[in-house]
Scaffold this active site. Structure first.
Site, short mmCIF file in Angstrom:
data_model
loop_
_atom_site.label_atom_id
_atom_site.label_comp_id
_atom_site.label_asym_id
_atom_site.label_seq_id
_atom_site.Cartn_x
_atom_site.Cartn_y
_atom_site.Cartn_z
NE ARG A 178 -8.57 -16.03 10.82
CZ ARG A 178 -9.75 -15.37 10.17
NH1 ARG A 178 -10.42 -15.03 11.41
NH2 ARG A 178 -9.95 -15.04 9.10
CD GLU A 228 -13.08 -21.09 13.12
OE1 GLU A 228 -13.43 -20.97 12.57
OE2 GLU A 228 -12.25 -20.06 14.64
CG HIS A 234 -14.92 -17.93 12.80
ND1 HIS A 234 -14.03 -18.21 12.92
CD2 HIS A 234 -15.70 -16.00 12.94
CE1 HIS A 234 -13.54 -17.27 11.58
NE2 HIS A 234 -13.82 -16.21 11.79
N1 LIG Z 1 -14.35 -13.59 14.15
C1 LIG Z 1 -13.93 -13.12 12.80
O1 LIG Z 1 -15.40 -13.07 12.98
C2 LIG Z 1 -13.14 -12.17 12.55
C3 LIG Z 1 -11.83 -12.18 12.82
N2 LIG Z 1 -11.32 -10.90 12.05
C4 LIG Z 1 -9.34 -11.07 12.59
O2 LIG Z 1 -8.90 -9.54 12.72
C5 LIG Z 1 -8.15 -9.40 12.22
C6 LIG Z 1 -7.80 -8.13 12.03
O3 LIG Z 1 -8.74 -7.23 11.60
P1 LIG Z 1 -8.42 -5.60 10.86
O4 LIG Z 1 -8.54 -5.45 12.05
O5 LIG Z 1 -8.97 -5.55 10.27
O6 LIG Z 1 -6.19 -5.47 10.64
P2 LIG Z 1 -5.41 -4.66 10.04
O7 LIG Z 1 -4.68 -4.92 9.63
O8 LIG Z 1 -6.47 -3.29 10.21
O9 LIG Z 1 -4.68 -5.00 12.28
C7 LIG Z 1 -4.23 -5.99 12.71
C8 LIG Z 1 -2.95 -5.15 13.78
O10 LIG Z 1 -2.16 -6.12 14.27
C9 LIG Z 1 -1.04 -5.73 14.38
N3 LIG Z 1 -0.59 -6.47 14.60
C10 LIG Z 1 0.29 -7.34 13.13
N4 LIG Z 1 1.08 -8.52 13.57
C11 LIG Z 1 1.17 -7.93 15.13
C12 LIG Z 1 2.60 -8.56 16.00
N5 LIG Z 1 3.02 -10.02 14.81
N6 LIG Z 1 2.04 -8.05 16.79
C13 LIG Z 1 1.47 -6.48 17.18
N7 LIG Z 1 0.78 -6.95 16.99
C14 LIG Z 1 0.61 -6.99 15.50
C15 LIG Z 1 -0.86 -4.36 13.17
O11 LIG Z 1 -0.19 -3.42 12.89
C16 LIG Z 1 -2.01 -3.66 13.27
O12 LIG Z 1 -2.61 -3.15 13.70
C17 LIG Z 1 -7.96 -10.50 11.31
O13 LIG Z 1 -6.69 -10.40 10.23
C18 LIG Z 1 -8.70 -11.36 10.81
O14 LIG Z 1 -7.74 -12.99 11.31
C19 LIG Z 1 -11.27 -10.28 11.14
C20 LIG Z 1 -12.98 -10.06 10.79
C21 LIG Z 1 -13.97 -10.66 11.73
O1 LIG Z 2 -12.98 -10.66 8.03
C1 LIG Z 2 -12.51 -11.90 8.84
O2 LIG Z 2 -11.26 -12.33 8.66
C2 LIG Z 2 -13.24 -13.09 9.61
O3 LIG Z 2 -12.74 -14.06 9.80
C3 LIG Z 2 -14.96 -13.09 9.04
O4 LIG Z 2 -15.47 -12.47 8.52
#
Ligand SMILES: NC(=O)C1=CN([C@@H]2O[C@H](COP(=O)(O)OP(=O)(O)OC[C@H]3O[C@@H](n4cnc5c(N)ncnc54)[C@H](O)[C@@H]3O)[C@@H](O)[C@H]2O)C=CC1
Ligand SMILES: O=C(O)C(=O)CO
Length: 319
Positions: A237, A266, A285
């Site tokens: 993000r 964005e 994004h």
């Molecule tokens: N660019 C895009 O289109 C996309 C962006 N995202 C972003 O990616 C993020 C991560 O997604 P996932 O890997 O599925 O989530 P997830 O929950 O599997 O992984 C997040 C990791 O970050 C760690 N974490 C959380 N807070 C923390 C902190 N303060 N310090 C250190 N580590 C911390 C958690 O322990 C976890 O291991 C989503 O929250 C979303 O914002 C997700 C999908 C698509």
């Molecule tokens: O899944 C998310 O969090 C995204 O940013 C878009 O897939």
């Protein structure tokens, strides 16, 4: 039953809902729905599929407390006031797992692009500035054997680590709030403190959620602790890095380069200096934007909606 969808989702999800005789209304304008329009559109609906950054905040939730379920078209849920949703007993679901590979590919793409200044050099061709072959044009840096530092080794971070270890034999270190022992069973990754992550990584890739703890986490003080030869990648993000500080870090060569799939705000302004720097690469994004992933996301959305309308526990709940 009636469902409002505030943007475009893959047809496969819509078909799954229509099969159950659900009446669908979809936002069809070529711009993001506003907060007021969203409240208005949800009147008389039983469920919402929230596409994009619509704020699912206390104001919205209280105006739409008749909704039986809200399904997000994302895994990230920083736009949701989860406490308020719980208070009003509105189940909210997301799309975990199915987008991890695609989003990690976007992080990998940005890492490669920055390491070879690809976006910048592509623009040079378009602008007619490719003179001739030179042995020392704007040189890139090798990734082979360089250390990847993952900030947030969850589902997407793990996929990025696997790609980097496999393709470039990159040793992986990571920082989470606590160790991820399940991930450590899948890849050779060493848990380090945040300070060690900054000092030892050649590439830092951000994969945490945006929370109060991670907001503006990458500020100028943090960039100054990174290696001057390092690359910063953020596909999580935009709010996790401070954009003004990142621009300073790139201009003053405090770090070597940066690749972003997410910005704050964005869309990014077309005059943003990051778009013209030789050491930055920005995407709009598109982390999860592949045909296969969008189909998979739409299926999870349909499952969440059908469960919620039925009064069942959501298969992919955020609470
Ligand atoms: N660019 C895009 O289109 C996309 C962006 N995202 C972003 O990616 C993020 C991560 O997604 P996932 O890997 O599925 O989530 P997830 O929950 O599997 O992984 C997040 C990791 O970050 C760690 N974490 C959380 N807070 C923390 C902190 N303060 N310090 C250190 N580590 C911390 C958690 O322990 C976890 O291991 C989503 O929250 C979303 O914002 C997700 C999908 C698509
Ligand atoms: O899944 C998310 O969090 C995204 O940013 C878009 O897939």
């Amino acid at each position: 039953m009636k469902v409002f969808i505030s943007g475009n989702i893959a047809q496969v999800g819509i078909a799954q809902l229509k099969e159950k005789n659900i009446e669908i209304t979809q936002w069809d304008k070529d711009r993001q729905i506003t907060a007021e329009e969203l409240i208005e559109a949800c009147k008389g609906q039983d469920a919402l599929v929230s596409v994009g950054p619509n704020k699912i905040d206390a104001k919205f939730l209280n105006a739409a407390k008749h909704l039986k379920v809200i399904a997000l078209h994302s895994v990230g849920f920083d736009q949701v006031d989860v406490d308020e949703a719980k208070k009003l007993n509105i189940p909210v679901g997301n799309t975990p797992g199915v987008l991890s590979g695609a989003t990690a590919s976007a992080a990998f793409l940005l890492m490669l692009a920055v390491s070879r200044k690809a976006f910048y050099l592509h623009k040079k061709i378009i602008n007619g500035n490719w003179q001739n072959y030179e042995p020392t044009p704007e040189l890139g840096i090798e990734l082979n054997g360089k250390t990847l530092g993952v900030f947030g080794l969850g589902k997407i971070g793990l996929e990025m680590a696997k790609k980097c270890a496999g393709a470039f034999q990159m040793p992986v270190i990571y920082h989470n709030r606590s160790r991820n022992e399940d991930a450590e069973k899948e890849i050779d990754a060493k848990y380090v403190s945040f300070e060690e992550l900054l000092e030892q990584s050649d590439v830092i890739s951000v994969h945490t959620a945006l929370t109060d703890e991670t907001k503006d986490k990458f500020s100028i003080d943090v960039f100054k602790k990174m290696k001057p030869t390092s690359i910063f990648i953020n596909t999580a993000r935009g709010g996790i890095h401070n954009e003004k500080d990142l621009i300073q870090a790139l201009e003053e060569k405090i770090i070597w380069g940066a690749g972003l799939d997410v910005t704050n705000p964005e869309p990014m302004d077309k005059n943003n200096p990051l778009l013209n720097m030789d050491n930055a690469a920005v995407l709009p994004h598109i982390g999860s934007a592949t045909e296969e992933t969008r189909d998979a996301m739409a299926k999870l959305i349909a499952e969440n909606i059908l469960a919620g309308l039925n009064g069942d526990k959501l298969p992919y709940p955020i609470w």
